[in-house]
Design an enzyme around this catalytic site. Structure first.
Site, PDB file in Angstrom:
ATOM      1  N   HIS A  23       0.841  -1.206   0.000  1.00 41.78           N
ATOM      2  CA  HIS A  23       0.000   0.000   0.000  1.00 41.78           C
ATOM      3  C   HIS A  23       0.873   1.252   0.000  1.00 41.78           C
ATOM      4  O   HIS A  23       1.229   1.761   1.064  1.00 41.78           O
ATOM      5  CB  HIS A  23      -0.896  -0.014   1.237  1.00 41.78           C
ATOM      6  N   HIS A  72     -29.445 -13.576  25.236  1.00 38.51           N
ATOM      7  CA  HIS A  72     -28.442 -13.505  26.297  1.00 38.51           C
ATOM      8  C   HIS A  72     -27.853 -14.862  26.659  1.00 38.51           C
ATOM      9  O   HIS A  72     -27.056 -14.958  27.591  1.00 38.51           O
ATOM     10  CB  HIS A  72     -29.046 -12.857  27.559  1.00 38.51           C
ATOM     11  N   ARG A  78     -23.517 -17.979  35.936  1.00 32.01           N
ATOM     12  CA  ARG A  78     -24.362 -17.039  36.670  1.00 32.01           C
ATOM     13  C   ARG A  78     -24.962 -17.740  37.880  1.00 32.01           C
ATOM     14  O   ARG A  78     -25.053 -17.168  38.967  1.00 32.01           O
ATOM     15  CB  ARG A  78     -25.494 -16.562  35.766  1.00 32.01           C
ATOM     16  N   GLU A 109     -17.740  -2.950  24.699  1.00 31.43           N
ATOM     17  CA  GLU A 109     -16.978  -4.201  24.828  1.00 31.43           C
ATOM     18  C   GLU A 109     -15.776  -4.234  23.892  1.00 31.43           C
ATOM     19  O   GLU A 109     -14.686  -4.679  24.271  1.00 31.43           O
ATOM     20  CB  GLU A 109     -17.877  -5.416  24.528  1.00 31.43           C
ATOM     21  N   HIS A 140      -4.013   3.230  -3.346  1.00 31.95           N
ATOM     22  CA  HIS A 140      -4.188   2.755  -1.966  1.00 31.95           C
ATOM     23  C   HIS A 140      -3.469   1.428  -1.724  1.00 31.95           C
ATOM     24  O   HIS A 140      -2.664   1.315  -0.808  1.00 31.95           O
ATOM     25  CB  HIS A 140      -5.672   2.602  -1.616  1.00 31.95           C
TER      26      HIS A 140
HETATM   27  C1  LIG Z   1     -11.368  -4.029  10.077  1.00 31.46           C
HETATM   28  C2  LIG Z   1     -10.825  -3.896   8.706  1.00 31.46           C
HETATM   29  N1  LIG Z   1     -11.664  -3.882   7.669  1.00 31.46           N
HETATM   30  C3  LIG Z   1     -11.191  -3.802   6.409  1.00 31.46           C
HETATM   31  C4  LIG Z   1      -9.855  -3.743   6.169  1.00 31.46           C
HETATM   32  C5  LIG Z   1      -9.315  -3.699   4.760  1.00 31.46           C
HETATM   33  N2  LIG Z   1      -8.782  -2.363   4.476  1.00 31.46           N
HETATM   34  C6  LIG Z   1      -7.482  -2.090   4.590  1.00 31.46           C
HETATM   35  S1  LIG Z   1      -7.146  -0.488   4.276  1.00 31.46           S
HETATM   36  C7  LIG Z   1      -8.760  -0.136   3.983  1.00 31.46           C
HETATM   37  C8  LIG Z   1      -9.197   1.252   3.594  1.00 31.46           C
HETATM   38  C9  LIG Z   1      -8.629   2.223   4.512  1.00 31.46           C
HETATM   39  O1  LIG Z   1      -8.779   3.496   4.029  1.00 31.46           O
HETATM   40  P1  LIG Z   1      -7.897   4.646   4.652  1.00 31.46           P
HETATM   41  O2  LIG Z   1      -7.799   4.481   6.092  1.00 31.46           O
HETATM   42  O3  LIG Z   1      -8.440   5.919   4.141  1.00 31.46           O
HETATM   43  O4  LIG Z   1      -6.458   4.352   4.063  1.00 31.46           O
HETATM   44  P2  LIG Z   1      -5.778   5.027   2.816  1.00 31.46           P
HETATM   45  O5  LIG Z   1      -6.647   4.750   1.640  1.00 31.46           O
HETATM   46  O6  LIG Z   1      -5.672   6.462   3.094  1.00 31.46           O
HETATM   47  O7  LIG Z   1      -4.473   4.310   2.699  1.00 31.46           O
HETATM   48  C10 LIG Z   1      -9.538  -1.268   4.141  1.00 31.46           C
HETATM   49  C11 LIG Z   1     -11.001  -1.310   3.933  1.00 31.46           C
HETATM   50  C12 LIG Z   1      -8.998  -3.762   7.298  1.00 31.46           C
HETATM   51  N3  LIG Z   1      -7.687  -3.733   7.172  1.00 31.46           N
HETATM   52  N4  LIG Z   1      -9.505  -3.812   8.541  1.00 31.46           N
END
Ligand SMILES: Cc1ncc(C[n+]2csc(CCOP(=O)(O)OP(=O)(O)O)c2C)c(N)n1
Length: 672
Positions: free
Chosen positions: A33, A479, A526, A417, A268
């Protein structure tokens, strides 16, 4: 050739080196990335070289500032910083980005690369860990700092992106951090308007600053993410703020400098491509044909700037020496807590429960054990997600952890949580504390992503999960946990323990406290349960073996009844009833699969002899997985549907958790 392009100042050169190293490593790996590291490079550079209190030669120094890269996909940003500032990472390691066995895995992994404070990648977790680190810092400061002796006094910095900001866990954690007034928590938010599917216009149009203001954060916007002075001023303003955490919203451009990919989602999560990298290097004023180029002077410059971190550590060492002289008791306690050891004799504080005490719920026994050991284990700190009276997680001798009282050991997590679990990870990673957190077992699902990371990072967090079966009763299927035990057991390196009575609960806590390399989930009832008379039955400490023979037969058993938790007691009843029918049943208490699985084969065979094939496992939860112990000839009495709303005893009876059903099932297994 490592020339410095003409006319470029050393700051720009260093920042562009972060960008080019990131582009090149990702291109070579053909995976990664690049966009975020390129956009964030200036902010990261300013933070790391002008503010971050750290000593790359000793990444474990307790009073270092913590830095968390919450958007772990931008890992090349972190690796570039670690390399440039002189951590144990070489250019060769950077060239092996994302390769088998390298120190530069796809996402930063705690315990794998020196200087990585936590494992990030699942968005929102890192932000939440940073909140936990900031809470740990304030708690330890309240315990140890004395006039003229700030033994712990550091910032927790976190960098995150739009993705982190969209995740619910971030909102939970930010809300709590604002409530707690964690002013040493500083978040740099990479506001670049891009995530994977494109512009954030399609998904994320809220005003993050306003949201954080309502959480009681100071918010600052840096309009130009390339303006080093603006970034510097913002961080300075964050440091000046002593009542609230600070969000610095840094307006950046993803893939800054790339003529065709800047500001586009294409940058990205994929390499820019060789041609585009050349063009980008030209635009940035770098040498277009050089790869992994670190221009002359950059390393010296960056490493030189971290010299002040080494000096800060030396100064800290001197303060600590004086602290040891003036406050020897406190200094001793500090050292013990940081080492993760406890006050001698802590084990003897664990109460001996007796059958004469009458029935007691294992959650109540758990509360009694926690309170009994709390004084001897001052690092124990935790709370519940608004269920403390039910989970029995209050340390009676302590007070609430609040912004006017960070020394309190009872954390009120509120109904959060997921953030609780992420915060526990951050507290544990910080060092010095043994955090625990409680909720109903059925809500473990709300915490699962963070539990998984605790297990992955080998963090010894303790979960207190009460209301452990359909025996919860009247609250009904919403629950009543059914699949939760099975689900928790699927997580590698998580130890799940479901004690059958107060004596096993005491042993379970002992085991949890002694466990240093995995999180432990205590699964507690419980309802009240009889206390097994350990004068008649084997010692509950055998729980450490995961499974043990609770009640045996004189000769070879005809059948083995295996159970956990509350179901042990009906197995004991069934054993007696089976005897009347001429069937010799062994009862095996198996509070923890994970502990049992670690035992040598001969021990396992002594508990479950291979030639006794008639086996019945009894657990008020999903049967899945029990077949490994019952084998092809055995069976499982479990629950494969959701529960039902009725008094707990009625629900259990209707699901077949009766001695009578165990007897009939056993006879069927034996073909009688
Ligand atoms: C919980 C979770 N859901 C989905 C992803 C997959 N994922 C990695 S980066 C991203 C997008 C993030 O966007 P941003 O924070 O704006 O990063 P940028 O494009 O600026 O690098 C996603 C959906 C992940 N790593 N974690």
């Amino acid at each position: 050739m490592n020339e410095r392009p003409a006319g470029t100042d050393i700051d720009t050169l260093s920042i562009n080196t972060i960008r080019t190293l990131s582009m090149d490593a990702i291109q070579k790996a053909n995976s990664g990335h690049p966009g975020a590291p390129m956009g964030l490079a200036p902010a990261a550079y300013v933070l790391w070289t002008r503010f971050l209190k750290h000593n790359p030669k000793n990444p474990a120094w307790y009073d270092r500032d913590r830095f968390v890269l919450s958007g772990g996909h931008a890992s090349m940003l972190l690796y570039s910083l670690l390399y440039l500032t002189g951590y144990d990472l070489t250019l060769d390691d950077i060239k092996k980005f994302r390769q088998w066995g390298s120190k530069t895995p796809g996402h930063p992994e705690f315990g794998h690369t020196r200087g990585v404070e936590t494992t990030t990648g699942p968005l929102g977790q890192g932000f939440t860990n940073a909140v936990g680190m900031a809470m740990a810092e304030r708690h330890l400061a309240a315990l140890f700092n004395c006039p003229g002796h700030d033994i712990i006094n550091h910032y927790s910095y976190v960098m995150c992106g739009d993705g982190d900001m969209m995740e619910g866990i971030t909102s939970e954690a930010a809300s709590l951090a604002g409530h707690l007034g964690l002013s040493k928590l500083i978040c740099l938010y990479d506001d670049n308007d891009i995530s994977i599917e494109g512009s954030t216009d399609i998904t994320f149009t809220e005003d993050v600053s306003v949201r954080f203001q309502s959480y009681n954060w100071q918010t600052i916007t840096v309009e130009d993410g390339n303006d080093l002075d603006e970034i510097t001023n913002a961080i300075n303003a964050a440091i000046q703020e002593t009542q609230k955490p600070t969000l610095i919203r840094v307006r950046t451009h993803i893939a800054y400098g790339s003529p065709n990919k800047q500001d586009s989602a294409d940058a990205h999560g994929a390499p820019l491509g060789e041609e585009e990298i050349k063009l980008t290097k030209e635009c940035l004023g770098c040498l277009p044909d050089e790869q992994f180029c670190v221009p002359d002077g950059v390393l010296d410059h960056c490493r030189g700037l971290t010299q002040k971190g080494a000096e800060a550590e030396e100064k800290w060492n001197a303060v600590f020496d004086s602290f040891k002289n003036q406050f020897p008791e406190l200094a001793k306690q500090w050292t013990e807590m940081m080492k993760g050891s406890y006050i001698e004799g802590w084990e003897s504080k664990i109460p001996d429960f007796s059958s004469n005490d009458g029935p007691i719920a294992t959650r109540s026994a758990s509360g009694a054990v926690l309170n009994a050991v709390a004084e001897s284990i001052p690092s124990l700190i935790g709370g519940s997600a608004d269920l403390a009276p039910s989970n029995k997680t209050i340390i009676n001798a302590s007070t609430d952890f609040q912004k006017n009282n960070y020394g309190g050991r009872n954390i009120r997590f509120g109904v959060r949580e997921h953030a609780m679990a992420g915060i526990l990870n951050g507290m544990s990673l910080h060092k010095g504390l043994r955090p625990f957190g409680g909720t109903f077992l059925v809500f473990a699902d709300y915490m699962r992503p963070s539990i998984r990371l605790a297990a992955l990072m080998k963090q010894p967090v303790i979960y207190v999960f009460t209301h452990d079966s359909v025996a919860v009763g009247e609250d009904g299927p919403t629950h009543q946990p059914v699949e939760h035990l099975a689900a928790l057991r699927t997580i590698p390196n998580l130890t799940v323990i479901r004690p059958c009575d107060a004596t096993e609960t005491a042993a379970a806590w002992r085991q949890a406290i002694k466990t240093t390399d995995s999180p432990v989930a205590l699964i507690l009832s419980r309802q009240k349960l009889p206390v097994i008379d350990r004068k008649q039955y084997p010692a509950a400490d055998l729980l450490a073996n995961g499974a043990y023979i609770l009640a045996d037969t004189d000769a070879k058993p005809d059948v083995i009844l295996i159970a956990t938790g509350s179901e042990i007691h009906i197995c004991l009843e069934a054993k007696a009833a089976l005897l009347d029918k001429g069937v010799a049943a062994r009862v095996v208490s198996m509070p923890s699969w994970e502990l049992f699985d670690k035992m040598p084969q001969n021990y396992k065979d002594s508990i479950l002899p291979p030639d006794v094939k008639a086996r019945v496992a009894v657990e008020a939860g999903l049967p899945m997985g029990w077949e490994q112990y019952t084998g092809d000839s055995g069976t499982v009495i479990g629950i494969s549907t959701f529960g039902a709303s009725a008094p707990g005893g009625t629900v259990l009876k209707n699901f077949g958790f009766t001695a009578e059903n165990i007897v009939n099932t056993t006879l069927a297994v034996l073909g009688r």
